[in-house]
Design a protein around this motif. Structure first.
Motif, short mmCIF file in Angstrom:
data_model
loop_
_atom_site.label_atom_id
_atom_site.label_comp_id
_atom_site.label_asym_id
_atom_site.label_seq_id
_atom_site.Cartn_x
_atom_site.Cartn_y
_atom_site.Cartn_z
N VAL A 486 0.81 -1.22 0.00
CA VAL A 486 0.00 0.00 0.00
C VAL A 486 0.84 1.27 0.00
N THR A 487 2.12 1.13 0.36
CA THR A 487 2.95 2.33 0.26
C THR A 487 3.41 2.54 -1.19
N HIS A 488 3.21 1.55 -2.06
CA HIS A 488 3.60 1.71 -3.47
C HIS A 488 2.42 1.82 -4.41
N LEU A 489 1.31 1.24 -4.00
CA LEU A 489 0.13 1.30 -4.86
C LEU A 489 -0.77 2.42 -4.34
N HIS A 490 -0.60 3.59 -4.91
CA HIS A 490 -1.35 4.73 -4.38
C HIS A 490 -2.74 4.85 -4.98
N GLU A 491 -2.90 4.31 -6.18
CA GLU A 491 -4.22 4.39 -6.77
C GLU A 491 -4.45 3.27 -7.75
N PHE A 492 -5.70 3.07 -8.05
CA PHE A 492 -6.07 2.07 -9.05
C PHE A 492 -7.26 2.62 -9.82
N SER A 565 2.23 3.34 9.47
CA SER A 565 1.15 2.69 10.19
C SER A 565 1.75 1.97 11.39
N ALA A 566 0.89 1.69 12.38
CA ALA A 566 1.38 1.05 13.60
C ALA A 566 2.01 -0.29 13.30
N SER A 567 1.39 -1.06 12.38
CA SER A 567 1.92 -2.40 12.10
C SER A 567 3.25 -2.30 11.35
N MET A 568 3.39 -1.28 10.51
CA MET A 568 4.66 -1.09 9.81
C MET A 568 5.77 -0.77 10.82
N GLU A 569 5.42 0.06 11.79
CA GLU A 569 6.39 0.39 12.84
C GLU A 569 6.84 -0.88 13.56
N ARG A 570 5.86 -1.73 13.83
CA ARG A 570 6.16 -2.97 14.54
C ARG A 570 7.08 -3.86 13.71
N ILE A 571 6.76 -3.99 12.42
CA ILE A 571 7.57 -4.83 11.53
C ILE A 571 9.01 -4.32 11.50
N LEU A 572 9.15 -3.01 11.39
CA LEU A 572 10.50 -2.44 11.32
C LEU A 572 11.25 -2.69 12.62
#
Ligand code: ADP
Length: 642
Positions: A486-492, A565-572
């Motif tokens: 979702v950080t790369h797919l900004h639109e469809f 996002s919170a989950s991205m922070e966690r993954i990092l």
């Protein structure tokens, strides 16, 4: 045609000497490639004979059964590769084996000698061919007779690779060439039936000519497919020849001649799989570069799908000779599940990985193959949803990487993506973005999604409540790669992708005017309470506000539009990276009984405990972790007992 007088000693052309020198003194990582090179030459000689015999079938000399034979003699320490192909005249031996008639040879060798001589792979750029014999042999004897010449006009060529070679006339009954390798002491291991057979199978299985070896001991009669006339003429204790390779290049045959079973059997061989493939595509591409592809999508994920050092992938063939397997330069990483072969006409036979990276044909082939795989998947998605679902369930997470890695194909990958969504609330990822868009509410502007640690966490995400209430579909993302996706797919299709957990909730025209007014009013009514909660929670939150995003839950946390996002922070953080801790906004549901109770709470301790519990619940319900769980338990128990 001149015959040679006596034994003559000649000097190699300078370039050949340099090449031999490099070859002998450079360490080859896989020495067995000499066998591939010599078999390839034998195969070429067979091709040439076949071609010339079209106009003159006398060249067959009554023996039209072309084969390549490999024999070895442990006592003499020799390995012999024989063919009954076109053979060479004395002049041809001198021209072909004593000199290199390739333009740019001198320059190439000079550049090699200057600084890169240590990298033996670079020699491959040139195509070492016959000279690779000297990787394993300290003396090479070549006996050859050109098809159609008298038996006495054969040539015996010999060299120890030391700058000179000898030439003399000899008798040779059969046409064609025997290359006899007198192996270096340390290379004696090649005189092994099993090793030779497996090397032949590994590198030359799809040489279209049969590669024969004598039956090894322990052979069971009855398995012999070569039980033709030749075999029956021989007495019982005469060893028989048997074909070691498959002797047919499947991909080179026309599609209409190949059965589904044959495609499947070939897949099992190239895919190292015992199951049948899910689908295949077989095509010949012609244009600036010519190549044939036979590519498969497996049904199951291979055990090494996530292994960076995995061995299998697409096999590269050059003119039906196996070159290498799993070359990343030929297939993008996100299509690494694809198996099969590509057979190119434009690459040098002895191409190394380094050379692949520089060859312009490789880019074209990669593009062409990528396009073919897309075509295969698009067709599958269109015509066989069930099959496509099997594919997606197995390799969808890998294909998703394409959105991140391949800008040029981003849209094409996006069309192939499948997600879970609140529409079916099912774990099965079967909603395409096209399907989502077709179901969007009339005034809906964005494609909504929510990220969760797991499907269940995503499905129960508190932020979904208002969307469910209003009947707006939300994609439920829970694969790890989705955070990056979702950080790369900004639109469809011209519609932005919007997280339901980020930023202020703006449902635009979908929102009720009356609802909006009500919320503004509540914001004022709750002003004092909100300030008090914020003070109590301190550094843990950026802001506290009332929300209309919730229906059942008392509270939730919201990230800023541009925050991680919170989950991205966690993954990092789990990956050992320093992720900034972004403070988030606590939103509370003014209609929830717990919030009503908070508003009416007079006891300072209980007010503080309840605020903390609301914050903790918001964090827990989206799959987050509490910094101080025991503090939460203490406060909760206080409330329960109070
Ligand atoms: P390349 O095969 O790339 O031309 P090589 O050094 O392997 O380079 O061989 C040089 C030439 O020697 C070949 O082009 C071919 O004309 C001849 N040659 C090599 N091996 C054989 C063979 N087994 N039978 C007939 N000709 C051969």
């Amino acid at each position: 045609m001149s015959t040679l007088e006596g034994k003559q000693t000649r000097a190699f052309q300078t370039e050949v000497r340099q090449l031999l020198d490099l070859m002998i003194h450079s360490l080859y990582s896989n020495k067995e490639i000499f066998l591939r090179e010599l078999i390839s030459n034998a195969s070429d000689a067979a091709d040439k004979l076949r071609f010339e015999a079209i106009a003159n079938d006398g060249l067959y000399e009554g023996d039209a059964e072309i084969a390549i034979r490999i024999t070895f003699d442990k006592e003499a320490n020799t390995l012999t590769i024989s063919d009954n192909g076109i053979g060479m005249s004395a002049e041809e031996v001198e021209a072909n084996i004593g000199t290199i008639a390739k333009s740019g040879t001198k320059e190439f060798l000079q550049s090699l000698q200057a600084d890169q001589a240590k990298d033996a792979n670079l020699i491959g750029q040139f195509g070492v061919g016959f000279y690779s014999a000297f990787i394993v042999a300290d003396r090479v004897t070549l006996m050859t007779r050109r098809a159609g010449l008298p038996v006495s006009e054969a040539v015996r060529w010999e060299s120890a690779g030391d700058g000179v070679y000898t030439l003399e006339s000899t008798d040779k009954a059969g046409r064609g060439t025997d290359v006899i390798l007198h192996l270096k002491t340390e290379e004696k291991d090649f005189l092994d039936d099993w090793r030779l057979r497996s090397t032949v199978r590994k590198f030359s299985d799809h040489v279209s000519w049969p590669i024969l070896m004598l039956q090894s001991k322990g052979y069971t009669p009855g398995d012999d497919e070569e039980s033709g006339e030749e075999a029956s003429k021989e007495s019982d204790d005469t060893p028989k020849w048997e074909t070691v390779n498959k002797a047919s290049a499947l991909w080179a045959r026309s599609k209409s001649e190949i059965t589904e079973e044959e495609y499947n059997e070939f897949y099992k061989h190239v895919g190292h799989d015992f199951e049948e493939p899910l689908a295949h595509i077989h095509a010949r591409l012609e244009g600036k570069y010519e190549y044939t592809v036979l590519l498969y999508v497996p049904k199951r994920a291979p055990f090494d799908l996530w292994d960076r050092d995995r061995k299998h992938g697409v096999k590269l063939y050059v003119r039906r000779v196996f070159i290498m397997e799993g070359a990343e330069d030929l297939m993008p990483r996100y299509l690494r599940f694809v198996r099969g072969v590509v057979d190119s006409t434009d690459l040098p036979l002895n191409v190394s990985r380094e050379i692949l990276q520089k060859n312009p044909a490789v880019d074209a082939i990669k593009k062409g193959m990528t396009g073919k795989v897309f075509a295969l998947l698009e067709e599958m998605a269109k015509s066989d949803a069930e099959k496509y679902q099997t594919f997606w369930d197995t390799f969808g997470v890998v294909l998703k990487e394409g959105v991140i890695e391949d800008f040029a194909h981003r849209e094409r990958v996006a069309k192939l993506l499948r997600f879970s969504s609140t529409q079916a609330d099912s774990k099965v990822q079967d909603v395409s973005l096209d399907a989502y868009v077709s179901r969007m509410r009339e005034k809906q502007k964005a494609i909504y999604y929510v990220n969760g640690e797991s499907f269940e966490a995503a499905r129960h995400h508190p932020h979904l409540e208002v969307f469910r209430k209003k009947g707006i579909e939300v994609l439920l993302l829970s694969d790890r790669v989705d955070e990056w996706l979702v950080t790369h797919l900004h639109e469809f299709d011209g519609k932005p992708l919007q997280s339901v957990a980020k930023g202020g909730l703006d449902l635009g025209e979908l929102e009720d005017e009356a609802d909006k007014k009500e919320l503004e009013k509540q914001q004022d009514d709750f002003k004092e309470l909100l300030e008090r909660v914020q003070k109590g929670l301190g550094e843990q939150v950026k802001e506290v506000r009332v929300t209309n995003r919730l229906t059942d839950s008392p509270s939730c946390l919201v990230s800023g539009e541009h925050d991680l996002s919170a989950s991205m922070e966690r993954i990092l953080r789990e990956a050992g990276q320093k992720a900034p801790v972004t403070k988030r906004t606590l939103e509370i549901n003014p209609a929830h009984p717990l919030v009503v109770r908070l508003k009416n709470e007079n006891n300072d301790q209980r007010f503080d405990d309840l605020s903390h519990v609301l914050f903790a619940q918001a964090l827990l319900s989206e799959g987050g972790q509490l910094e101080d769980p025991s503090d939460f338990v203490r406060r909760l128990n206080g409330l329960l007992l109070g």
